[in-house]
Design an enzyme around this catalytic site. Structure first.
Site, PDB file in Angstrom:
ATOM      1  N   GLU A   1       0.871  -1.190   0.000  1.00 19.27           N
ATOM      2  CA  GLU A   1       0.000   0.000   0.000  1.00 19.27           C
ATOM      3  C   GLU A   1       0.893   1.221   0.000  1.00 19.27           C
ATOM      4  OE1 GLU A   1      -2.869   0.242   3.239  1.00 19.27           O
ATOM      5  OE2 GLU A   1      -2.925   2.440   3.105  1.00 19.27           O
TER       6      GLU A   1
ATOM      7  N   GLU B   1      -2.500  11.824   2.240  1.00 18.21           N
ATOM      8  CA  GLU B   1      -3.434  11.426   3.277  1.00 18.21           C
ATOM      9  C   GLU B   1      -3.243  12.325   4.485  1.00 18.21           C
ATOM     10  OE1 GLU B   1      -3.115   7.415   4.770  1.00 18.21           O
ATOM     11  OE2 GLU B   1      -5.223   7.416   5.351  1.00 18.21           O
TER      12      GLU B   1
HETATM   13  C1  NAG Z   1      -9.637   4.703   2.611  1.00 15.04           C
HETATM   14  O1  NAG Z   1      -9.653   3.322   2.889  1.00 15.04           O
HETATM   15  C2  NAG Z   1      -8.422   2.788   3.356  1.00 15.04           C
HETATM   16  C3  NAG Z   1      -8.489   1.344   3.662  1.00 15.04           C
HETATM   17  O2  NAG Z   1      -9.671   0.797   3.382  1.00 15.04           O
HETATM   18  C4  NAG Z   1      -7.878   3.418   4.540  1.00 15.04           C
HETATM   19  O3  NAG Z   1      -6.567   2.951   4.817  1.00 15.04           O
HETATM   20  C5  NAG Z   1      -7.871   4.857   4.278  1.00 15.04           C
HETATM   21  O4  NAG Z   1      -7.409   5.476   5.408  1.00 15.04           O
HETATM   22  C6  NAG Z   1      -9.273   5.275   3.921  1.00 15.04           C
HETATM   23  N1  NAG Z   1      -9.344   6.647   3.836  1.00 15.04           N
HETATM   24  C7  NAG Z   1     -10.463   7.159   3.608  1.00 15.04           C
HETATM   25  C8  NAG Z   1     -10.368   8.590   3.412  1.00 15.04           C
HETATM   26  O5  NAG Z   1     -11.526   6.508   3.540  1.00 15.04           O
END
Ligand code: NAG
Ligand code: NAG
Ligand code: NAG
Ligand code: NAG
Length: 322
Positions: free
Chosen positions: A137, A142
């Site tokens: 991953e 983020e």
């Molecule tokens: C999106 O999904 C992933 C894993 O399913 C997660 O690691 C991530 O933090 C999530 N972020 C959001 C914004 O949903």
């Protein structure tokens, strides 16, 4: 990928650490405007990170105008009109995943805007959902609750880490072990400390910019260039048919293969874009209150729809090169 710049096994460990290799690539996917509907599948799934969210399918997203496309832009947002019942589902939002998968590649994300607001947790990332964490991953963008800068992170199976020193990158390493089973799955992250406009309101105030990832078997690099940055490479910003990453300068985050066999820790990955609320990270009470956000995360998200008017991604394009 064509013409890998550092291809010799004998010299690789030395060059991978001291020289940012780079290579030339050709455009393989150009995702623009309405093309997002062909390139991506909507994932109406329960949020695996326990967010206060209700991911909707494509028909619902389009009918509620949560996604909106023209010939040259794509917008993906959360509901900003509904007060939620505390016993009902979370805030409507969207999570999309590319139909194509990519191994070694470059992706350039031209983004004028990303979701902002207390409780928001936006992410642009790559993984293999059916083979996590063995397929690896990479979190490209983020962060949570508008707090910048944020970070780019790898999450992997065991026996994968990044060196504690000697890495040529603009950002600052947080943890070095990428293994999901250590440090509570914090991964090996690099904060983009060189640029406080890389996330949230700062990013949006300058019209966003370009994020790029280059994944090879020797390293994974992440770059961020602000809109209007004269040093941003023109092949990346123009969506050129061919690009040469050796001219792209020092990455914001650089993950070499010195202490991680990237070829066996990463398989074919999809690009995923999602926007959730609260949940394991944004809604952690210490994280939420440290960011200066009001009340309790879930209460805030339930009761303040207009606080999410700016909780949207806007993409001019995503260009993939292989
Ligand atoms: C999106 O999904 C992933 C894993 O399913 C997660 O690691 C991530 O933090 C999530 N972020 C959001 C914004 O949903
Ligand atoms: C849908 O969203 C777009 C982008 O924000 C906006 O321009 C358009 O007016 C909206 N359409 C409707 C019917 O609200
Ligand atoms: C850990 O990875 C290295 C290469 O980075 C490899 O030589 C070693 O055999 C691996 N160890 C285990 C236990 O898989
Ligand atoms: C998870 C994480 O690292 N979030 C950080 C985003 O950046 C701010 C400012 O450096 C940190 O306080 C957060 O912890």
């Amino acid at each position: 990928m064509k013409f890998p710049a550092a291809n010799c096994g004998l010299v690789l460990p030395f060059f991978a650490r001291s020289v940012l290799a780079g290579a030339t690539y050709s455009l393989s996917d150009s995702i623009v405007g309405e093309g997002f509907y062909n390139a991506f599948t909507f994932e109406a799934i329960p949020d695996p990170t326990n967010g206060r969210v209700n991911y909707v399918d494509q028909a619902t997203a389009q009918s509620l105008n949560l996604t909106y496309a023209t010939s040259n832009t794509f917008i993906m947002r959360a509901d900003d009109t509904t007060v939620l019942s505390s016993s009902g589902p979370g805030r409507n939002s969207v999570r999309i995943r590319t139909n194509n998968q990519y191994t070694t590649h470059v992706a350039v994300f031209n983004m004028p805007h990303m979701p902002q607001g207390c409780g928001t947790w936006p992410a642009v990332w790559e993984t293999s959902e059916s083979n996590w964490p063995d397929g690896g991953e990479v979190d490209i963008v983020e962060g949570v609750n508008n707090v910048e800068p944020n970070q780019s992170t790898l999450h992997t199976s065991p026996n994968c880490s990044v060196p504690a020193s000697g890495v040529t990158q603009l950002g600052t390493a947080v943890y070095t072990d990428c293994d999901t089973t250590v440090n509570g799955n914090a991964g090996c992250g690099v904060k983009l400390t060189e640029d406080y406009n890389s996330f949230g309101p700062g990013f949006n105030n300058i019209g966003g910019g370009w994020y790029a990832i280059e994944r090879t078997n020797n390293y994974i690099s992440i770059w961020f260039w602000e809109r209007g940055d004269a040093s941003a490479p023109s092949d990346a910003t123009s969506g050129a048919a061919t690009i040469d990453t050796s001219n792209w300068g020092t990455p914001a985050a650089y993950f070499p293969n010195t202490d991680c066999d990237l070829a066996t820790h990463f398989d074919a990955n999809n690009i995923i874009i999602n926007l959730t609320f609260c949940g394991d990270w944004a809604g952690n009470s210490a994280v939420y209150s440290a960011s200066g956000c009001p009340s309790d995360c879930v209460d805030y998200v339930d009761n303040n729809p207009t606080a999410f008017t700016d909780a949207y991604f806007q993409f001019n394009s995503i260009h993939i090169y292989e």
